[in-house]
Design a protein around this motif. Structure first.
Motif, PDB file in Angstrom:
ATOM      1  N   PHE A 296     110.463 -50.295 -28.464  1.00 16.22           N
ATOM      2  CA  PHE A 296     111.546 -49.309 -28.380  1.00 16.22           C
ATOM      3  C   PHE A 296     111.145 -48.152 -27.481  1.00 16.22           C
ATOM      4  CE2 PHE A 296     113.979 -45.619 -29.536  1.00 16.22           C
ATOM      5  CZ  PHE A 296     115.256 -46.113 -29.736  1.00 16.22           C
ATOM      6  N   VAL A 297     109.928 -47.655 -27.648  1.00 14.90           N
ATOM      7  CA  VAL A 297     109.457 -46.542 -26.813  1.00 14.90           C
ATOM      8  C   VAL A 297     109.459 -46.947 -25.353  1.00 14.90           C
ATOM      9  CG1 VAL A 297     107.468 -45.084 -26.280  1.00 14.90           C
ATOM     10  CG2 VAL A 297     108.086 -45.513 -28.663  1.00 14.90           C
ATOM     11  N   ALA A 298     108.975 -48.162 -25.061  1.00 13.09           N
ATOM     12  CA  ALA A 298     108.920 -48.615 -23.677  1.00 13.09           C
ATOM     13  C   ALA A 298     110.313 -48.795 -23.074  1.00 13.09           C
ATOM     14  CB  ALA A 298     108.137 -49.931 -23.589  1.00 13.09           C
ATOM     15  N   ILE A 299     111.271 -49.200 -23.893  1.00 16.29           N
ATOM     16  CA  ILE A 299     112.619 -49.505 -23.399  1.00 16.29           C
ATOM     17  C   ILE A 299     113.498 -48.259 -23.354  1.00 16.29           C
ATOM     18  CG2 ILE A 299     114.761 -50.736 -23.966  1.00 16.29           C
ATOM     19  CD1 ILE A 299     112.895 -52.965 -25.160  1.00 16.29           C
ATOM     20  N   ALA A 300     113.521 -47.494 -24.452  1.00 21.24           N
ATOM     21  CA  ALA A 300     114.446 -46.360 -24.559  1.00 21.24           C
ATOM     22  C   ALA A 300     113.818 -45.024 -24.223  1.00 21.24           C
ATOM     23  CB  ALA A 300     115.037 -46.313 -25.977  1.00 21.24           C
ATOM     24  N   GLY A 301     112.482 -44.962 -24.253  1.00 19.59           N
ATOM     25  CA  GLY A 301     111.801 -43.733 -23.891  1.00 19.59           C
ATOM     26  C   GLY A 301     111.297 -42.950 -25.092  1.00 19.59           C
ATOM     27  N   GLU A 302     110.329 -42.077 -24.825  1.00 19.26           N
ATOM     28  CA  GLU A 302     109.708 -41.274 -25.876  1.00 19.26           C
ATOM     29  C   GLU A 302     110.711 -40.349 -26.555  1.00 19.26           C
ATOM     30  OE1 GLU A 302     106.764 -41.098 -27.178  1.00 19.26           O
ATOM     31  OE2 GLU A 302     105.383 -42.165 -25.843  1.00 19.26           O
ATOM     32  N   ALA A 303     111.630 -39.771 -25.774  1.00 20.90           N
ATOM     33  CA  ALA A 303     112.580 -38.813 -26.351  1.00 20.90           C
ATOM     34  C   ALA A 303     113.464 -39.477 -27.399  1.00 20.90           C
ATOM     35  CB  ALA A 303     113.429 -38.186 -25.253  1.00 20.90           C
ATOM     36  N   ALA A 304     113.968 -40.669 -27.100  1.00 26.19           N
ATOM     37  CA  ALA A 304     114.810 -41.390 -28.061  1.00 26.19           C
ATOM     38  C   ALA A 304     114.016 -41.763 -29.300  1.00 26.19           C
ATOM     39  CB  ALA A 304     115.412 -42.629 -27.406  1.00 26.19           C
ATOM     40  N   ALA A 305     112.744 -42.164 -29.103  1.00 24.38           N
ATOM     41  CA  ALA A 305     111.910 -42.525 -30.250  1.00 24.38           C
ATOM     42  C   ALA A 305     111.629 -41.313 -31.129  1.00 24.38           C
ATOM     43  CB  ALA A 305     110.594 -43.141 -29.757  1.00 24.38           C
ATOM     44  N   ARG A 306     111.378 -40.154 -30.513  1.00 29.94           N
ATOM     45  CA  ARG A 306     111.155 -38.934 -31.297  1.00 29.94           C
ATOM     46  C   ARG A 306     112.407 -38.536 -32.072  1.00 29.94           C
ATOM     47  NH1 ARG A 306     108.251 -37.204 -26.742  1.00 29.94           N
ATOM     48  NH2 ARG A 306     110.091 -36.072 -25.980  1.00 29.94           N
ATOM     49  N   GLN A 307     113.570 -38.702 -31.428  1.00 31.84           N
ATOM     50  CA  GLN A 307     114.816 -38.364 -32.118  1.00 31.84           C
ATOM     51  C   GLN A 307     115.023 -39.280 -33.315  1.00 31.84           C
ATOM     52  OE1 GLN A 307     118.349 -38.268 -29.650  1.00 31.84           O
ATOM     53  NE2 GLN A 307     119.688 -38.068 -31.437  1.00 31.84           N
ATOM     54  N   MET A 308     114.700 -40.574 -33.161  1.00 32.89           N
ATOM     55  CA  MET A 308     114.819 -41.511 -34.287  1.00 32.89           C
ATOM     56  C   MET A 308     113.918 -41.069 -35.441  1.00 32.89           C
ATOM     57  SD  MET A 308     116.289 -44.884 -33.415  1.00 32.89           S
ATOM     58  CE  MET A 308     115.050 -46.132 -33.587  1.00 32.89           C
ATOM     59  N   GLN A 309     112.712 -40.665 -35.109  1.00 35.84           N
ATOM     60  CA  GLN A 309     111.775 -40.215 -36.143  1.00 35.84           C
ATOM     61  C   GLN A 309     112.293 -38.949 -36.824  1.00 35.84           C
ATOM     62  OE1 GLN A 309     107.808 -39.318 -34.712  1.00 35.84           O
ATOM     63  NE2 GLN A 309     106.912 -39.821 -36.679  1.00 35.84           N
ATOM     64  N   ASP A 310     112.839 -38.028 -36.034  1.00 36.48           N
ATOM     65  CA  ASP A 310     113.402 -36.805 -36.605  1.00 36.48           C
ATOM     66  C   ASP A 310     114.591 -37.126 -37.510  1.00 36.48           C
ATOM     67  OD1 ASP A 310     111.535 -35.342 -35.207  1.00 36.48           O
ATOM     68  OD2 ASP A 310     112.904 -34.757 -33.596  1.00 36.48           O
ATOM     69  N   ASP A 311     115.450 -38.066 -37.077  1.00 35.43           N
ATOM     70  CA  ASP A 311     116.594 -38.475 -37.894  1.00 35.43           C
ATOM     71  C   ASP A 311     116.126 -38.980 -39.258  1.00 35.43           C
ATOM     72  OD1 ASP A 311     118.283 -37.904 -35.765  1.00 35.43           O
ATOM     73  OD2 ASP A 311     118.410 -39.978 -35.081  1.00 35.43           O
TER      74      ASP A 311
END
Length: 318
Positions: A296-311
């Protein structure tokens, strides 16, 4: 079991676009959900998952593109064959639990008598038989959500669509929901669900769509997503130096006496030979396949992964 006459794809969308004013919530999405599969739409809150589901179901119409539901280009004609659990939950607080399940089934054409019988059986099987006669207002949040889930499937639909179904459930009830989803899939039912929790998608799904910014960044099997990244090697040696170190890949990193590097394209055998010949003294060696989170990080990027974690953290703290 579901009959063999269902189409190859239970849900299809091609070039779907949906805008709200200047905001492009769904931006040219292509998706195909194989019949009988468990399919996940994975992305952070605000990525367009809910709008995408509602467009595919016919609740809202796209500005561009085409969709079909159970082979029908007019999705609402298939409403009785679909069970839909929206992200916004809603039940009549004074209605008894079993009546709420039966009522939701009746909205999809299931006779109330049959709905009540099924509702009592489902609640009992789920360990909620004692709560069947209780009004919704007396149930915990998780139990009320379970009642609404049963109302979504009591009419035995061919397609189940769940928007963030794990939200608000504790770990125990999340596990029970995963079992229920697998049971439905074993019956031949197609299950399509959205989530911002990668672990649920990794455990349950055969295929996923990774969504960010209203676009599908990846669509395919979970294995295909993970295979975009090379496996990682962790190596510990007794010796810290020697000619064998020239055999380590250029990307190698050292951390607390352990070497970390991607699995070489030629495999591990040539490196093992160099380590043995060079008396490196192998203490441990493991090859770790990337998880869906890494993909997911490689495909969508670090920012999207961080937002998922924050959610997820916000949800757990609520």
């Amino acid at each position: 079991m579901i009959g063999a006459s269902q189409p190859t794809y239970a849900v299809e969308g091609r070039g779907l676009v949906k805008t709200f004013g200047d905001f492009r919530a769904v931006d040219g999405i292509d998706v195909a959900v194989p019949a009988g599969s468990i399919y996940g739409i994975l992305g952070p809150n605000g990525a367009g998952k809910t709008t995408m589901l509602r467009t595919l179901l016919g609740i809202i119409d796209p500005d561009e593109g085409h969709r079909s539901l159970l082979g029908d280009p007019a999705p609402l004609r298939q409403a009785r064959n679909v069970g839909y659990l929206p992200e916004e939950r809603g039940l009549y607080p004074s209605m008894k639990a079993f009546e709420a399940v039966a009522f939701m089934g009746a909205l999809r054409g299931l006779p109330l008598r049959i709905g009540r019988e099924r509702a009592r059986a489902m609640l009992a099987d789920y360990g909620m038989g004692a709560s069947a006669e209780k009004p919704i207002r007396q149930l915990s949040k998780g139990m009320a959500q379970t009642v609404q889930l049963f109302g979504t499937i009591v009419h035995e639909p061919r397609l189940i669509v769940l928007d963030e179904p794990f939200s608000g459930l504790d770990a125990f009830n999340q596990g029970k929901l995963e079992v229920l989803i697998r049971d439905q899939a074993r019956r031949g039912v197609t299950v399509l669900f959205s989530t911002h929790v990668i672990a649920h998608a990794e455990r349950l799904c055969e295929r996923v769509a990774i969504v960010a910014g209203g676009r599908v960044r990846f669509e395919g099997t979970v294995d295909d997503a993970r295979n975009r990244l090379r496996p990682q090697v962790r190596l510990r040696t007794r010796a810290s130096d020697g000619g064998w170190r020239r055999a380590l890949p250029a990307e190698t990193l050292a951390e607390d006496g352990t070497w970390h590097f991607p699995l070489p394209q030629e495999g591990i055998e040539p490196l093992l030979r160099a380590l043995l010949d060079g008396n490196a003294g192998i203490e441990s060696l493991s090859i770790e396949r990337p998880g869906l989170h890494d993909a997911f990080v490689a495909i969508a990027g670090e920012a999207a992964a961080r937002q998922m974690q924050d959610d997820q953290q916000r949800e757990e703290a609520a």
